[in-house]
Design a protein around this motif. Structure first.
Motif, mmCIF file in Angstrom:
data_model
loop_
_atom_site.group_PDB
_atom_site.id
_atom_site.type_symbol
_atom_site.label_atom_id
_atom_site.label_comp_id
_atom_site.label_asym_id
_atom_site.label_seq_id
_atom_site.Cartn_x
_atom_site.Cartn_y
_atom_site.Cartn_z
ATOM 1 N N ALA A 50 0.805 -1.220 0.000
ATOM 2 C CA ALA A 50 0.000 0.000 0.000
ATOM 3 C C ALA A 50 0.843 1.277 0.000
ATOM 4 O O ALA A 50 0.298 2.380 0.055
ATOM 5 C CB ALA A 50 -0.934 0.004 1.211
ATOM 6 N N ARG A 51 2.122 1.184 -0.109
ATOM 7 C CA ARG A 51 2.969 2.385 -0.092
ATOM 8 C C ARG A 51 2.983 3.045 -1.473
ATOM 9 O O ARG A 51 2.889 2.349 -2.499
ATOM 10 C CB ARG A 51 4.399 2.041 0.302
ATOM 11 N N PRO A 52 3.178 4.361 -1.495
ATOM 12 C CA PRO A 52 3.305 5.040 -2.795
ATOM 13 C C PRO A 52 4.649 4.718 -3.427
ATOM 14 O O PRO A 52 5.612 4.322 -2.761
ATOM 15 C CB PRO A 52 3.206 6.519 -2.418
ATOM 16 N N ALA A 53 4.737 4.924 -4.723
ATOM 17 C CA ALA A 53 5.970 4.604 -5.454
ATOM 18 C C ALA A 53 7.148 5.465 -5.006
ATOM 19 O O ALA A 53 8.313 5.059 -5.136
ATOM 20 C CB ALA A 53 5.722 4.773 -6.953
ATOM 21 N N TYR A 54 6.865 6.660 -4.525
ATOM 22 C CA TYR A 54 7.944 7.581 -4.131
ATOM 23 C C TYR A 54 8.317 7.431 -2.660
ATOM 24 O O TYR A 54 9.005 8.282 -2.084
ATOM 25 C CB TYR A 54 7.545 9.028 -4.409
ATOM 26 N N ASP A 55 7.879 6.349 -1.989
ATOM 27 C CA ASP A 55 8.146 6.192 -0.551
ATOM 28 C C ASP A 55 9.647 6.131 -0.265
ATOM 29 O O ASP A 55 10.115 6.699 0.731
ATOM 30 C CB ASP A 55 7.462 4.921 -0.035
ATOM 31 N N ALA A 56 10.417 5.443 -1.136
ATOM 32 C CA ALA A 56 11.866 5.351 -0.923
ATOM 33 C C ALA A 56 12.517 6.732 -0.979
ATOM 34 O O ALA A 56 13.428 7.053 -0.195
ATOM 35 C CB ALA A 56 12.499 4.423 -1.941
ATOM 36 N N ALA A 57 12.031 7.594 -1.889
ATOM 37 C CA ALA A 57 12.585 8.951 -1.980
ATOM 38 C C ALA A 57 12.231 9.758 -0.732
ATOM 39 O O ALA A 57 13.047 10.555 -0.234
ATOM 40 C CB ALA A 57 12.060 9.636 -3.227
ATOM 41 N N VAL A 58 11.014 9.579 -0.225
ATOM 42 C CA VAL A 58 10.607 10.278 1.011
ATOM 43 C C VAL A 58 11.499 9.838 2.164
ATOM 44 O O VAL A 58 11.976 10.665 2.958
ATOM 45 C CB VAL A 58 9.129 10.001 1.329
ATOM 46 N N LEU A 59 11.738 8.518 2.271
ATOM 47 C CA LEU A 59 12.591 8.019 3.350
ATOM 48 C C LEU A 59 14.012 8.574 3.214
ATOM 49 O O LEU A 59 14.625 8.971 4.215
ATOM 50 C CB LEU A 59 12.615 6.492 3.328
ATOM 51 N N ALA A 60 14.545 8.627 2.014
ATOM 52 C CA ALA A 60 15.891 9.184 1.817
ATOM 53 C C ALA A 60 15.959 10.638 2.261
ATOM 54 O O ALA A 60 16.919 11.082 2.904
ATOM 55 C CB ALA A 60 16.304 9.046 0.353
ATOM 56 N N GLY A 61 14.912 11.401 1.925
ATOM 57 C CA GLY A 61 14.882 12.795 2.362
ATOM 58 C C GLY A 61 14.803 12.924 3.875
ATOM 59 O O GLY A 61 15.449 13.790 4.480
ATOM 60 N N LEU A 62 14.001 12.048 4.490
ATOM 61 C CA LEU A 62 13.901 12.078 5.952
ATOM 62 C C LEU A 62 15.235 11.726 6.601
ATOM 63 O O LEU A 62 15.631 12.347 7.609
ATOM 64 C CB LEU A 62 12.812 11.107 6.420
ATOM 65 N N LEU A 63 15.938 10.740 6.072
ATOM 66 C CA LEU A 63 17.236 10.369 6.642
ATOM 67 C C LEU A 63 18.223 11.531 6.547
ATOM 68 O O LEU A 63 18.994 11.787 7.488
ATOM 69 C CB LEU A 63 17.784 9.146 5.910
ATOM 70 N N LEU A 64 18.212 12.253 5.424
ATOM 71 C CA LEU A 64 19.081 13.419 5.289
ATOM 72 C C LEU A 64 18.709 14.487 6.314
ATOM 73 O O LEU A 64 19.588 15.090 6.961
ATOM 74 C CB LEU A 64 18.979 13.975 3.872
ATOM 75 N N LEU A 65 17.408 14.702 6.500
ATOM 76 C CA LEU A 65 16.956 15.693 7.472
ATOM 77 C C LEU A 65 17.333 15.296 8.892
ATOM 78 O O LEU A 65 17.831 16.121 9.679
ATOM 79 C CB LEU A 65 15.439 15.858 7.351
ATOM 80 N N TYR A 66 17.132 14.025 9.256
ATOM 81 C CA TYR A 66 17.515 13.555 10.596
ATOM 82 C C TYR A 66 19.015 13.681 10.805
ATOM 83 O O TYR A 66 19.478 14.062 11.897
ATOM 84 C CB TYR A 66 17.071 12.104 10.786
ATOM 85 N N VAL A 124 1.635 9.292 1.430
ATOM 86 C CA VAL A 124 2.211 8.949 2.726
ATOM 87 C C VAL A 124 1.157 9.220 3.794
ATOM 88 O O VAL A 124 0.734 10.370 3.969
ATOM 89 C CB VAL A 124 3.483 9.768 3.010
ATOM 90 N N PRO A 125 0.718 8.211 4.524
ATOM 91 C CA PRO A 125 -0.342 8.419 5.523
ATOM 92 C C PRO A 125 0.078 9.433 6.581
ATOM 93 O O PRO A 125 1.224 9.448 7.031
ATOM 94 C CB PRO A 125 -0.544 7.025 6.119
ATOM 95 N N ARG A 126 -0.869 10.278 6.978
ATOM 96 C CA ARG A 126 -0.580 11.271 8.022
ATOM 97 C C ARG A 126 -0.229 10.602 9.344
ATOM 98 O O ARG A 126 0.597 11.105 10.118
ATOM 99 C CB ARG A 126 -1.780 12.196 8.192
ATOM 100 N N ALA A 127 -0.855 9.453 9.603
ATOM 101 C CA ALA A 127 -0.546 8.748 10.855
ATOM 102 C C ALA A 127 0.912 8.282 10.882
ATOM 103 O O ALA A 127 1.570 8.292 11.930
ATOM 104 C CB ALA A 127 -1.479 7.549 11.016
ATOM 105 N N VAL A 128 1.438 7.888 9.734
ATOM 106 C CA VAL A 128 2.846 7.476 9.671
ATOM 107 C C VAL A 128 3.757 8.664 9.965
ATOM 108 O O VAL A 128 4.737 8.555 10.715
ATOM 109 C CB VAL A 128 3.158 6.876 8.289
ATOM 110 N N LEU A 129 3.440 9.819 9.371
ATOM 111 C CA LEU A 129 4.251 11.015 9.635
ATOM 112 C C LEU A 129 4.201 11.415 11.102
ATOM 113 O O LEU A 129 5.201 11.885 11.660
ATOM 114 C CB LEU A 129 3.761 12.169 8.760
ATOM 115 N N ALA A 130 3.047 11.229 11.732
ATOM 116 C CA ALA A 130 2.899 11.624 13.130
ATOM 117 C C ALA A 130 3.558 10.629 14.075
ATOM 118 O O ALA A 130 4.167 11.016 15.092
ATOM 119 C CB ALA A 130 1.415 11.780 13.469
ATOM 120 N N LEU A 131 3.452 9.324 13.764
ATOM 121 C CA LEU A 131 3.966 8.301 14.671
ATOM 122 C C LEU A 131 5.460 8.030 14.488
ATOM 123 O O LEU A 131 6.121 7.552 15.416
ATOM 124 C CB LEU A 131 3.192 6.995 14.461
#
Length: 623
Positions: free
Chosen positions: A54-70, A118-125
């Motif tokens: 159920a993940r969007p196709a761009y989920d890997a890119a979102v995760l990469a961006g989050l890792l850079l931000l963290y 990207v589900p809002r609950a995932v971003l929040a949790l």
């Protein structure tokens, strides 16, 4: 070495080799935890059936961006610089702020870019899951590390087995620091009944302090550690008495003064003699001292000595404009200048090698720098050494004539305050050193009447623990050599104070003293020297049978007890509770005639002690 010990030793060696790359490895592991937490959050939100599909196709890119931000936030908050084996509540707070900041920025960026897949609950949790993972990894690492060290210590037999006295904040921080060393902590003792049975940083509180003897019989202890830096007075002496009665070596955390000077609480040390005093600290007029020193030029003679160097440290805290260090010993001057340069890098220091017996040099130095405040700490003070006739003249010239030179030069350039460092041995003196200091007091009393623009005052205190020539370093050396400890007489007593106490007293005297006064500190109860020696032996973990005490007899010029006031001196209270002030009375004999004679006296047949008796009426030189 068995297979288990080889495994733990190999793991220990690997961790040591990786330690130089600790920051990089820590950041990479934290980012791996953040990535795993992202997967765990999807699993929690979508379940096993849909967490991947159920993940969007761009989920890997979102995760990469989050890792850079963290990674950027972790570097900003210096998370990779932390040491995992010391992780505590402070580290949890740092991680919480990092996850909150990175999670909020990441969630806002995802929503702003319109990435609705990207589900809002995932971003929040996700920040919560990441924080839990980061903390868990540190807990597991610390457990592994402590287990490894304990296994290695048991195998080597070098572990220190400790019982900690005190169960407060100091004990909590101490446990965290000791777990990295060769120590096994069996528990804690504390007089707070609500703590008994609880666990402090994973260590049990076994009972009250009075149970120490029973605990020592029950547990295989090698050391006791006193973790009560703020304890004072009779309560502090009680704890040290309980500890010394066990016969075990006793360690302690830094004192309140050492903590204020920046020593880490986790650094345990041997017992110092000043720990045994436990006197309530003198409450000073900090505002008055600061107003006197801040922005002014201060000159200290004998700046590299025991009292002079501590005066330099204390004065530097109040931000003078210039601090002039006047010292005869090249090494002592270099040592204190280096220390002050490191601790107070913005303070302007002037280093002067000079002798207080050289009036011309003193005049030139004071004329160049024109200090507003002068502390005169240069002196010879070793009583038996100064009793020898070939040294007595040097003592008189340095202590009395040197004071006259410093005071006269100060008056000539308009120094506002001149403070003489005197001693209780100047009261009814029985030796050359004490008489020379009493003569110095009378000299500044005479100058105080002649130079009204300068306040001349003296400060008297008893023996200073740890100063050069004091009895304490001698006792420590004798104990280290295996004894015996030599005491001059079984009934001899002395007043004691610490070097920081002495220096602060001098500063306070300068702030509140009037011209022609001597200020004395309420020294509390005198200490019996033989009992001090016996306590030091017991606290070192030795017995009186192993390290004996022998009596060598009173030395030339030595008293059984010291006084702080001449019998006819009238004292009055001051604005500082522990300080009293008296008048520096000048005796009928003309100090100026004696001092003029001192300038030219070199090879005359008159003894230095006889000369002092002409000026100091209460001094009776030996026949």
């Amino acid at each position: 070495m068995n297979l288990s010990l080889r495994f733990w030793a190999a793991l220990d060696g690997l961790l040591v080799r990786l330690r130089q790359r600790r920051a990089t490895l820590s950041l990479l592991m934290d980012l791996a935890v953040v990535a795993l937490s992202w997967q765990a959050t999807y699993l929690f939100r979508l379940g096993f059936e849909r967490w991947a599909s159920a993940r969007p196709a761009y989920d890997a890119a979102v995760l990469a961006g989050l890792l850079l931000l963290y990674a950027l936030v972790f570097l900003l908050l210096q998370v990779p610089r932390s040491i995992w084996r010391f992780s505590g509540f402070g580290e949890v707070k740092r991680l919480a702020w990092a996850c909150l900041l990175a999670g909020a920025l990441g969630g806002a960026a995802v929503r702003a870019l319109g990435l609705e897949g990207v589900p809002r609950a995932v971003l929040a949790l996700h920040p919560v899951m990441a924080l839990m993972g980061l903390v868990l990894v540190r807990i597991l690492y610390r457990m592994l590390y402590e287990h490894m060290r304990a296994r290695l210590h048991r195998g080597s037999g070098t572990v220190r087995q400790l019982l900690i006295l005190g169960a407060g904040e100091a004990a909590t921080r101490l446990i965290a620091g000791l777990r990295d060393g060769d120590s096994l902590i069996h528990g804690l003792l504390d007089d707070d009944p609500t703590k008994t049975g609880q666990r402090i940083a994973g260590c049990p509180v076994l009972g009250a302090l009075d149970s120490l003897g029973a605990q020592c019989e029950r547990l295989p202890l090698t050391h006791l550690v006193i973790a009560m830096p703020s304890l004072r007075g009779a309560a502090r002496r009680r704890v040290f008495d309980l500890a010394s009665a066990t016969g075990l070596p006793v360690l302690t955390v830094p004192s309140a003064d050492e903590l204020r000077d920046g020593m880490p609480l986790e650094r345990v040390r041997d017992i110092k003699p000043e720990d045994l005093l436990g006197r309530e600290p003198v409450q000073l007029d900090e505002a008055g001292i600061g107003e006197m020193i801040a922005g002014s030029t201060v000159l200290i003679t004998g700046a590299g000595g025991s009292i002079g160097s501590e005066l330099c440290r204390q004065v530097a805290r109040y931000a003078p404009r210039i601090l002039v260090l006047y010292e005869l010993s090249e090494f002592n001057l270099y040592a204190i200048e280096q220390e002050l340069g490191e601790r107070f890098p913005t303070l302007q220091l002037v280093r002067v090698i000079g002798d207080v017996k050289d009036l011309a040099h003193l005049r030139a130095t004071l004329g160049q720098w024109r200090p507003q405040l002068l502390f005169h700490a240069a002196a010879f003070k070793h009583v038996p050494l100064m009793e020898e006739e070939h040294n007595a003249w040097a003592c008189v010239r340095n202590n009395t004539l040197g004071t006259y030179h410093a005071a006269l030069a100060a008056a000539e350039v308009g120094v506002a305050r001149f403070v003489l460092i005197s001693t209780d041995k100047a009261v009814n003196p029985t030796n050359v050193m004490g008489a020379s200091k009493r003569a110095a007091e009378l000299v500044i009393a005479a100058l105080a009447r002649e130079h009204a623009s300068t306040r001349f005052m003296a400060v008297r205190f008893g023996n200073v623990l740890g100063s050069s020539g004091s009895v304490i370093p001698k006792f420590k050396e004798q104990i280290a050599r295996g004894g015996p400890v030599t005491v001059t007489h079984p009934d001899i007593i002395r007043y004691f104070m610490t070097i920081p106490e002495a220096a602060r007293l001098v500063l306070q005297a300068a702030a509140i003293g009037e011209s022609g006064q001597v200020l004395v500190l309420d020294m509390g109860e005198p200490v019996k020297i033989v009992e001090l020696a016996r306590t030091m032996i017991r606290l070192s973990g030795r017995t009186l049978d192993e390290i004996g005490v022998v009596f060598s007899g009173l030395r030339p010029g030595e008293k059984m007890y010291e006084e702080l006031l001449v019998s006819d001196e009238k004292t009055r209270v001051t604005s500082v509770k522990a300080l009293r002030a008296a008048s520096l009375q000048e005796e009928p004999a003309s100090s100026h005639v004696i001092l003029k004679w001192l300038h030219t006296a070199k090879d005359e047949n008159v003894r230095a002690s006889d000369l002092l008796a002409m000026l100091v009426a209460e001094y009776q030189p030996p026949k």
